[in-house]
Design an enzyme around this catalytic site. Structure first.
Site, mmCIF file in Angstrom:
data_model
loop_
_atom_site.group_PDB
_atom_site.id
_atom_site.type_symbol
_atom_site.label_atom_id
_atom_site.label_comp_id
_atom_site.label_asym_id
_atom_site.label_seq_id
_atom_site.Cartn_x
_atom_site.Cartn_y
_atom_site.Cartn_z
ATOM 1 C CG ASN A 171 -18.369 -4.526 -17.226
ATOM 2 O OD1 ASN A 171 -18.073 -4.146 -18.370
ATOM 3 N ND2 ASN A 171 -19.438 -4.094 -16.577
ATOM 4 N NE ARG A 229 -22.025 -4.720 -19.986
ATOM 5 C CZ ARG A 229 -22.520 -3.686 -19.368
ATOM 6 N NH1 ARG A 229 -21.925 -3.181 -18.336
ATOM 7 N NH2 ARG A 229 -23.645 -3.152 -19.784
ATOM 8 C CG HIS A 277 -28.209 -0.873 -20.755
ATOM 9 N ND1 HIS A 277 -28.736 0.345 -21.144
ATOM 10 C CD2 HIS A 277 -26.947 -0.601 -20.319
ATOM 11 C CE1 HIS A 277 -27.840 1.298 -20.962
ATOM 12 N NE2 HIS A 277 -26.743 0.758 -20.473
ATOM 13 N NE ARG A 293 -23.141 6.156 -24.285
ATOM 14 C CZ ARG A 293 -23.426 4.952 -23.789
ATOM 15 N NH1 ARG A 293 -24.250 4.151 -24.428
ATOM 16 N NH2 ARG A 293 -22.902 4.556 -22.651
ATOM 17 C CD GLU A 329 -25.198 -3.882 -16.061
ATOM 18 O OE1 GLU A 329 -24.714 -3.128 -15.187
ATOM 19 O OE2 GLU A 329 -25.366 -3.540 -17.231
#
Ligand code: ADP
Length: 395
Positions: free
Chosen positions: A9, A94, A182, A243, A381
């Site tokens: 990832n 990913r 996500h 963000r 994940e």
């Protein structure tokens, strides 16, 4: 000898990796994993065994010139020399963007790498870093199967109306639409919720709040994404560590026209200087804000909770009600205080939490009389990527 699956990832400021071994029953087991974070500042490497025991730690100073490519080389070499008797039979990656083309993971070919590069304008900060290790492995070990797992794929079940902007059709047709992100986290939760809650809930109307340094929420019906707070980019929706979350597009015009900011200055402002960090002026880390007695830290937390509550209303409207609400990711899994504040604000939605359960780390934190059941489910994940990789290798 055992077969293994590696997971990579690769993000802008960190590279995470893990190795899973295949068991005879067809299951996979975590063997080791680690990460380099602080890329571009002072990279730190750590690798741990499955029980959390540290296998190796290393730090570099900024002057060591350990940039992304060199760090990947270091990780690959480290994995190779710690494989023991495991043979890696596939690598799962990913990849943030699969456009509207990919609704499932895919085995990577050189044509697919080229195709994925065309999505870079849709995710300029993430996609290039995701593709670098794929290219590096394809060059070294062309026969090793590599599987790209997309953050957008889980959301491709959303109806067209949820994916559309009210823009001229030509822009929609060229890909200016809501993708959602996500997805690997949401898919993992959708697949595991039945292990925690009833079958009715697993097939019912569920909202998952993935609250990490990136944060979003997803409405899931019968295990499928029907809409989410993130849209065209990972900037949309909730305020995050650095963000903005949802922003009136007029603000961008103001920054361009009145403030004469360049596109890259605006990008930096929206992705790196806003969110919890921008509002508090203190930190992007929720732990620091919760410990601070500065009123600006409290304002940042208040805005975070307020916007989650508003998003809850929007997602509930799309679902037509709510059966379960699930917290996950760094803040969602670890902060009883934020969960409590969100649940208290969401009493209107039928969410009643149990204080003891919330404080003590139970999976189910709703009160017995709560019309909506509330859960804390750790996301994974990396395991989702390993599972997809195995599934694709087996076909
Ligand atoms: P990423 O999006 O980088 O994978 P994570 O899901 O690991 O992020 O979440 C990281 C964030 O979780 C940190 O920035 C921190 O704000 C938050 N966090 C972790 N532990 C706690 C805690 N105990 N209380 C509040 N926030 C926490």
């Amino acid at each position: 000898m055992a077969d293994g699956i590696a997971v990579v990832n690769s993000g802008s400021s960190s590279i995470k990796f893990s190795l899973y071994t295949l068991k005879e029953e067809g299951n996979i087991a975590y063997f080791f994993g680690g990460q380099v974070d602080g890329i571009g500042v002072a990279p730190r490497f750590v690798a741990k065994e499955a029980d959390g025991k540290v296998m190796e730690e290393k730090e570099w100073s900024k002057t060591d010139d350990m940039v992304h490519g060199a760090l990947l080389e270091y990780i690959f070499e480290w994995i190779r020399s710690n494989l023991q008797d495991i043979t890696v039979c596939g690598v799962g990656h990913r990849v943030v963007h699969g456009g509207s083309l990919y609704n499932t993971p895919v085995r990577v070919t050189s044509e697919i790498i080229e195709q994925l590069e065309t999505f870079t304008p849709l995710a300029p900060l993430h996609q290039p870093n995701n593709l670098t290790p794929i290219r590096a492995i394809a060059e070294r070990l062309p026969e090793l199967p590599q599987i790209a797992c997309f953050d957008t794929a889980f959301h491709r079940t959303q109806p067209n109306v949820a994916q559309a902007f009210a823009l001229p059709r030509s822009l929609t047709d060229e890909g200016v639409r809501r993708y959602g992100f996500h997805g690997l986290s949401y898919e993992y939760i959708a697949r595991t919720v039945g292990d925690y809650a009833s079958v009715e809930i697993a097939h019912g109307r569920v909202i998952v709040a993935h609250l990490g340094s990136g944060a979003s929420m997803c409405a899931i019906k019968n295990g499928k994404s029907i809409t989410s707070s993130m849209g065209f980019s990972a900037l949309d929706g909730l305020p995050m560590g650095t963000r903005t979350g949802t922003l009136d597009a007029g603000v961008i015009l103001y920054l361009l026209q009145a403030k004469k900011m360049s596109p890259s200055e605006i990008e930096n402002l929206l992705y790196k200087q806003s969110g919890l960090l921008g509002v508090s002026g203190i930190s992007n880390d929720m732990r620091v804000l919760l410990e601070s007695d500065d009123s600006k830290a409290e304002e940042a937390i208040e805005l975070f909770v307020y916007r989650i509550n508003r998003e809850l209303g929007s997602l509930m409207a799309a679902l037509g009600g709510l059966d379960a609400f699930i917290f996950t990711a760094g803040i969602g899994e670890n902060s009883p205080e934020i969960r409590q504040r969100i649940c208290s604000a969401a009493a209107w939605a039928g969410i009643r939490y149990d204080d003891n359960a919330n404080q003590s780390g139970s999976a189910c934190i709703s009160a017995a009389e709560s019309p909506v059941s509330v859960w804390v489910i750790p996301t994974n994940e990396e395991l989702m990527i390993a599972t997809h990789t195995l599934e694709l290798l087996e076909t």
